[in-house]
Design a protein around this motif. Sequence first.
Motif, PDB file in Angstrom:
ATOM      1  N   GLY A  11       0.460  -1.383   0.056  1.00 29.74           N
ATOM      2  CA  GLY A  11      -0.062   0.040  -0.224  1.00 29.74           C
ATOM      3  C   GLY A  11       0.248   1.027  -0.147  1.00 29.74           C
ATOM      4  N   THR A  12       1.978   1.186   0.696  1.00 31.10           N
ATOM      5  CA  THR A  12       2.724   2.363   1.358  1.00 31.10           C
ATOM      6  C   THR A  12       3.486   2.572  -0.533  1.00 31.10           C
ATOM      7  OG1 THR A  12       4.889   0.984   1.760  1.00 31.10           O
ATOM      8  CG2 THR A  12       2.972   2.097   3.412  1.00 31.10           C
ATOM      9  N   MET A  14       2.003   1.174  -3.395  1.00 30.81           N
ATOM     10  CA  MET A  14       1.216   2.403  -4.147  1.00 30.81           C
ATOM     11  C   MET A  14       0.945   3.777  -3.808  1.00 30.81           C
ATOM     12  SD  MET A  14      -2.215  -0.899  -4.117  1.00 30.81           S
ATOM     13  CE  MET A  14      -2.369  -0.412  -5.401  1.00 30.81           C
ATOM     14  N   THR A  15       1.300   4.401  -2.529  1.00 34.42           N
ATOM     15  CA  THR A  15       1.246   5.396  -3.279  1.00 34.42           C
ATOM     16  C   THR A  15       2.569   6.030  -3.438  1.00 34.42           C
ATOM     17  OG1 THR A  15       0.012   5.928  -0.640  1.00 34.42           O
ATOM     18  CG2 THR A  15       1.019   7.438  -1.136  1.00 34.42           C
ATOM     19  N   VAL A  16       3.415   5.442  -3.168  1.00 40.28           N
ATOM     20  CA  VAL A  16       4.423   6.610  -2.987  1.00 40.28           C
ATOM     21  C   VAL A  16       4.172   6.704  -5.190  1.00 40.28           C
ATOM     22  CG1 VAL A  16       7.282   6.889  -3.834  1.00 40.28           C
ATOM     23  CG2 VAL A  16       5.511   6.106  -2.084  1.00 40.28           C
ATOM     24  N   TYR A  17       3.894   5.802  -5.584  1.00 39.76           N
ATOM     25  CA  TYR A  17       4.052   5.404  -7.039  1.00 39.76           C
ATOM     26  C   TYR A  17       2.618   5.926  -7.960  1.00 39.76           C
ATOM     27  CZ  TYR A  17       7.447   1.087  -8.134  1.00 39.76           C
ATOM     28  OH  TYR A  17       8.797   0.859  -7.947  1.00 39.76           O
ATOM     29  N   ARG A  18       1.764   6.132  -6.768  1.00 41.47           N
ATOM     30  CA  ARG A  18       0.747   7.044  -7.832  1.00 41.47           C
ATOM     31  C   ARG A  18       0.916   8.530  -7.886  1.00 41.47           C
ATOM     32  NH1 ARG A  18      -2.670  10.055  -5.329  1.00 41.47           N
ATOM     33  NH2 ARG A  18      -2.322   9.642  -2.672  1.00 41.47           N
ATOM     34  N   LYS A  19       1.646   8.752  -6.505  1.00 36.35           N
ATOM     35  CA  LYS A  19       2.583  10.140  -6.385  1.00 36.35           C
ATOM     36  C   LYS A  19       3.329  10.653  -8.023  1.00 36.35           C
ATOM     37  CE  LYS A  19       0.876  11.751  -2.829  1.00 36.35           C
ATOM     38  NZ  LYS A  19      -0.146  12.888  -2.782  1.00 36.35           N
ATOM     39  N   ASP A  22       1.583  11.322 -10.736  1.00 34.89           N
ATOM     40  CA  ASP A  22       1.086  12.152 -10.896  1.00 34.89           C
ATOM     41  C   ASP A  22       1.656  13.467 -11.259  1.00 34.89           C
ATOM     42  OD1 ASP A  22      -1.384  11.527  -9.486  1.00 34.89           O
ATOM     43  OD2 ASP A  22      -1.092  11.932  -7.755  1.00 34.89           O
ATOM     44  N   GLN A  60       7.967   5.992   1.811  1.00 34.83           N
ATOM     45  CA  GLN A  60       7.112   7.526   1.600  1.00 34.83           C
ATOM     46  C   GLN A  60       7.535   8.111   0.987  1.00 34.83           C
ATOM     47  OE1 GLN A  60       6.412   8.617   5.540  1.00 34.83           O
ATOM     48  NE2 GLN A  60       9.165   8.693   6.123  1.00 34.83           N
ATOM     49  N   TYR A 109       3.436   0.622 -10.049  1.00 40.60           N
ATOM     50  CA  TYR A 109       1.768   0.686  -9.225  1.00 40.60           C
ATOM     51  C   TYR A 109       1.328  -0.732  -9.882  1.00 40.60           C
ATOM     52  CZ  TYR A 109      -2.500   2.614  -7.381  1.00 40.60           C
ATOM     53  OH  TYR A 109      -4.074   2.460  -6.936  1.00 40.60           O
ATOM     54  N   ASN A 112       2.506  -3.213  -7.167  1.00 41.17           N
ATOM     55  CA  ASN A 112       2.319  -3.502  -6.027  1.00 41.17           C
ATOM     56  C   ASN A 112       0.650  -3.689  -5.966  1.00 41.17           C
ATOM     57  OD1 ASN A 112       4.254  -2.276  -3.887  1.00 41.17           O
ATOM     58  ND2 ASN A 112       4.269  -1.089  -5.935  1.00 41.17           N
TER      59      ASN A 112
END
Length: 132
Positions: A11-12, A14-19, A22, A60, A109, A112
């Motif tokens: 999950g962490t 996925m958050t970094v790859y989403r950022k 973006d 992160q 992404y 993950n």
Amino acid sequence: MTTFGAIGVAGTGMTVYRKWLDAVSDNLANLNTVRPTGEDAFQARYVVAQAMGGDTGGVQVQGIALGSAEGRIVYEPDNPLADAEGYVKYPDIDMASQMSQLIMAQRGYQANAAVVDRAKETYQAALQIGRN
């Protein structure tokens, strides 16, 4: 690592790859942003990731690094933003590099997300075994 731990770490990620996705999409969207030569060019965004300490693991976003504000000067005398000599400023962003980063971030992404799916399936299978 437990099943829940794997879900948390993925999950962490996925958050970094989403950022990262973006930031790259923002860079691509502003690839042709024109500015007068007296102003700063659009500055590319780059995600800075950092490993999380402790027993949980994961990653992160530490912050966002900005690219050069100098940009590249282009001769476009017909552009309404052109200076007296006919020059405007574009961001110094390489489209090929951004597209490569887009593919890498997308694949990271997806990887993950696959870990989360597999951990969820494992947890559900363990629950089924416990019921029988």
